[in-house]
Design a protein around this motif. Sequence first.
Motif, mmCIF file in Angstrom:
data_model
loop_
_atom_site.group_PDB
_atom_site.id
_atom_site.type_symbol
_atom_site.label_atom_id
_atom_site.label_comp_id
_atom_site.label_asym_id
_atom_site.label_seq_id
_atom_site.Cartn_x
_atom_site.Cartn_y
_atom_site.Cartn_z
ATOM 1 N N SER A 14 -8.560 38.508 51.317
ATOM 2 C CA SER A 14 -8.354 37.001 51.846
ATOM 3 C C SER A 14 -9.745 36.242 51.310
ATOM 4 C CB SER A 14 -8.506 37.182 53.285
ATOM 5 O OG SER A 14 -9.765 37.798 53.955
ATOM 6 N N CYS A 35 -4.251 40.241 54.653
ATOM 7 C CA CYS A 35 -5.027 41.351 54.763
ATOM 8 C C CYS A 35 -6.347 41.484 54.093
ATOM 9 C CB CYS A 35 -4.260 42.609 54.289
ATOM 10 S SG CYS A 35 -2.719 42.882 54.950
ATOM 11 N N GLU A 38 -12.463 43.869 55.262
ATOM 12 C CA GLU A 38 -13.753 43.352 56.031
ATOM 13 C C GLU A 38 -12.846 42.425 57.285
ATOM 14 O OE1 GLU A 38 -16.737 43.528 55.614
ATOM 15 O OE2 GLU A 38 -16.651 44.650 53.456
ATOM 16 N N GLN A 41 -14.196 39.034 57.386
ATOM 17 C CA GLN A 41 -13.659 38.146 56.285
ATOM 18 C C GLN A 41 -12.347 37.643 56.895
ATOM 19 O OE1 GLN A 41 -14.825 36.705 53.473
ATOM 20 N NE2 GLN A 41 -12.864 36.142 52.719
ATOM 21 N N CYS A 94 -4.837 39.923 45.692
ATOM 22 C CA CYS A 94 -5.853 39.169 45.379
ATOM 23 C C CYS A 94 -7.290 39.831 45.713
ATOM 24 C CB CYS A 94 -5.846 37.735 46.334
ATOM 25 S SG CYS A 94 -4.431 37.020 46.480
ATOM 26 N N LEU A 101 -10.262 49.258 41.436
ATOM 27 C CA LEU A 101 -9.921 48.840 42.709
ATOM 28 C C LEU A 101 -8.264 48.442 42.960
ATOM 29 C CD1 LEU A 101 -10.626 48.175 45.529
ATOM 30 C CD2 LEU A 101 -11.323 45.914 44.465
ATOM 31 N N LYS A 102 -7.688 47.649 42.050
ATOM 32 C CA LYS A 102 -6.359 46.936 42.173
ATOM 33 C C LYS A 102 -5.492 48.387 41.823
ATOM 34 C CE LYS A 102 -7.507 42.526 40.157
ATOM 35 N NZ LYS A 102 -6.824 41.350 41.230
ATOM 36 N N ILE A 105 -5.092 50.192 44.891
ATOM 37 C CA ILE A 105 -4.365 49.539 45.805
ATOM 38 C C ILE A 105 -2.614 49.994 45.643
ATOM 39 C CG2 ILE A 105 -3.585 47.292 46.993
ATOM 40 C CD1 ILE A 105 -6.528 46.854 46.714
ATOM 41 N N SER A 122 -2.728 38.816 41.309
ATOM 42 C CA SER A 122 -3.404 37.470 40.870
ATOM 43 C C SER A 122 -4.340 37.537 39.543
ATOM 44 C CB SER A 122 -4.026 36.937 42.127
ATOM 45 O OG SER A 122 -3.259 36.791 43.197
ATOM 46 N N SER A 124 -6.643 37.706 36.714
ATOM 47 C CA SER A 124 -6.676 36.784 35.748
ATOM 48 C C SER A 124 -6.656 37.283 34.201
ATOM 49 C CB SER A 124 -8.203 35.885 35.595
ATOM 50 O OG SER A 124 -8.684 35.600 36.862
ATOM 51 N N HIS A 145 -0.551 34.854 37.876
ATOM 52 C CA HIS A 145 -1.871 34.437 37.818
ATOM 53 C C HIS A 145 -2.057 33.107 37.921
ATOM 54 C CE1 HIS A 145 -5.164 32.828 34.875
ATOM 55 N NE2 HIS A 145 -5.732 33.163 35.860
ATOM 56 N N PRO A 146 -2.533 32.375 39.104
ATOM 57 C CA PRO A 146 -2.983 31.125 39.603
ATOM 58 C C PRO A 146 -4.214 30.696 38.816
ATOM 59 C CG PRO A 146 -3.830 32.474 41.068
ATOM 60 C CD PRO A 146 -3.419 33.360 40.203
ATOM 61 N N ASN A 148 -7.395 28.142 39.511
ATOM 62 C CA ASN A 148 -8.207 27.639 40.635
ATOM 63 C C ASN A 148 -8.441 26.032 40.553
ATOM 64 O OD1 ASN A 148 -10.113 28.133 42.674
ATOM 65 N ND2 ASN A 148 -11.750 27.846 41.494
HETATM 66 P P1 NAI Z 1 -12.998 37.143 46.228
HETATM 67 O O1 NAI Z 1 -14.079 37.993 45.876
HETATM 68 O O2 NAI Z 1 -13.472 35.845 46.667
HETATM 69 O O3 NAI Z 1 -11.947 37.869 47.162
HETATM 70 C C1 NAI Z 1 -11.710 39.214 47.308
HETATM 71 C C2 NAI Z 1 -11.515 39.677 48.500
HETATM 72 O O4 NAI Z 1 -10.763 40.794 48.371
HETATM 73 C C3 NAI Z 1 -12.515 39.706 49.640
HETATM 74 O O5 NAI Z 1 -12.326 39.032 50.681
HETATM 75 C C4 NAI Z 1 -12.765 41.300 49.656
HETATM 76 O O6 NAI Z 1 -13.282 41.564 50.964
HETATM 77 C C5 NAI Z 1 -11.093 41.836 49.556
HETATM 78 N N1 NAI Z 1 -11.043 43.178 49.132
HETATM 79 C C6 NAI Z 1 -11.647 43.913 48.610
HETATM 80 N N2 NAI Z 1 -11.167 45.311 48.551
HETATM 81 C C7 NAI Z 1 -10.222 45.153 49.167
HETATM 82 C C8 NAI Z 1 -9.110 46.264 49.643
HETATM 83 N N3 NAI Z 1 -9.151 47.589 48.952
HETATM 84 N N4 NAI Z 1 -8.168 45.512 50.281
HETATM 85 C C9 NAI Z 1 -8.202 44.316 50.681
HETATM 86 N N5 NAI Z 1 -8.967 43.483 50.545
HETATM 87 C C10 NAI Z 1 -9.917 43.795 49.746
HETATM 88 O O7 NAI Z 1 -11.940 37.059 44.873
HETATM 89 P P2 NAI Z 1 -11.022 35.869 44.306
HETATM 90 O O8 NAI Z 1 -11.780 34.769 43.485
HETATM 91 O O9 NAI Z 1 -10.191 35.373 45.526
HETATM 92 O O10 NAI Z 1 -10.341 36.599 43.288
HETATM 93 C C11 NAI Z 1 -9.069 37.375 43.511
HETATM 94 C C12 NAI Z 1 -8.221 37.844 42.350
HETATM 95 O O11 NAI Z 1 -7.803 36.413 41.902
HETATM 96 C C13 NAI Z 1 -8.797 38.460 41.110
HETATM 97 O O12 NAI Z 1 -8.236 39.266 40.561
HETATM 98 C C14 NAI Z 1 -9.430 37.138 40.479
HETATM 99 O O13 NAI Z 1 -9.565 37.695 38.812
HETATM 100 C C15 NAI Z 1 -8.079 36.429 40.538
HETATM 101 N N6 NAI Z 1 -8.148 34.981 40.324
HETATM 102 C C16 NAI Z 1 -9.381 34.305 40.685
HETATM 103 C C17 NAI Z 1 -9.740 32.988 40.178
HETATM 104 C C18 NAI Z 1 -10.831 32.343 40.556
HETATM 105 O O14 NAI Z 1 -11.103 31.174 40.068
HETATM 106 N N7 NAI Z 1 -11.636 32.760 41.508
HETATM 107 C C19 NAI Z 1 -8.333 32.118 39.381
HETATM 108 C C20 NAI Z 1 -7.198 32.842 39.212
HETATM 109 C C21 NAI Z 1 -7.217 34.270 39.558
#
Ligand code: NAI
Length: 319
Positions: A14, A35, A38, A41, A94, A101-102, A105, A122, A124, A145-146, A148
């Motif tokens: 989230s 989900c 945390e 979170q 996400c 890690l991915k 899951i 999601s 990248s 892949h979205p 940002n």
């Molecule tokens: P983020 O670090 O903001 O959020 C990740 C969330 O996942 C955190 O809330 C964390 O507590 C949670 N998490 C960690 N392990 C977990 C688990 N085992 N089960 C459930 N939740 C868990 O990351 P963000 O920026 O949202 O990125 C998420 C994905 O989206 C990555 O793969 C990233 O490459 C991709 N993405 C990110 C972009 C960006 O600009 N931030 C743009 C496009 C894709």
Amino acid sequence: MASPRDGGVVILGSGLIGQSWAMLFASGGFKVKLCDIEQQQITNALENIRKEMELLEQSGALKGSLGAQEQLSLISGCSDMQKAVEGAIHIQECVPENLELKKKIFVQLDPVIDDKVVISSSSSCLLPSKLFAGLTHVKQCIVAHPVNPPYYVPLVELVPHPETDPSTVDRTHALMKKIGQTPIRIQKEIDGFALNRIQYAIISEAWRLVDEGVVSPSDLDLVMSDGLGMRYAFVGPLETMHLNAEGMLSYCDRYSESMRHVLKTFGPIPEFSGATVQKVNQAMCEKVPDDPQHLAARRKWRDQCLLRLYKLKREMPSE
Ligand code: NAI
């Protein structure tokens, strides 16, 4: 818009991107379970989403036909991933960009999901052949892949695993359209997919031009923000070629030689280090100091600009 019988969507993680997906799916009328590992979170994410949706509604920019309160009532927090995915039609992963890690899951989900739900990552830049290797339900797996911020920039790159069933791609494509996004099909996996390959080609040449003292960092950014970027928000590079002559054939006839001449002068991949980093960093920090407050304020301004551009693009007739 989705009806209750369309089934629900589960978002795993989230953070920044998970929150945006939750808002997008709710705007399409889908029930969303958000989900995270945390609990705090999840609470923060739901609060951010509430504030964001209320602001969007006040400024007339909320997506979808439901009001903010109706959309908010569709989103709930959930800490039990395995319970959340029961009966879901789509799972959007996400969690942070970490292959192990991915994969962990997906391996946990594989034995508990049915044969219909789509598992969508999601990611990248992680390739589907690495993310979904060895899963029993690999036919139902895809990368979506979205870009940002996904709420204002609608492109979604759909990247299948070599064994992904074509119906998974079609269903994900249709779902993305239903929530107002612009899906594109990447027909075979490749590092960087399409968007980041093009982005890195631009960054590379921008860096070389600054490195070689051809143009200052701030003027370089203007090439895009007040030049190419203005037209690329409406017309892509290939259609630009078509329009900038009497059609594509005429463009290639007229300009292919000069394009090839310039392209042959492109330098090697930059190191992104040394004196050029200092130079670029200094110019960027003069414009936007790199402390959290200034960066956050500038991002907010950028998102406001993107929101207005998004509205303009929707208002413009297609021809
Ligand atoms: P983020 O670090 O903001 O959020 C990740 C969330 O996942 C955190 O809330 C964390 O507590 C949670 N998490 C960690 N392990 C977990 C688990 N085992 N089960 C459930 N939740 C868990 O990351 P963000 O920026 O949202 O990125 C998420 C994905 O989206 C990555 O793969 C990233 O490459 C991709 N993405 C990110 C972009 C960006 O600009 N931030 C743009 C496009 C894709």
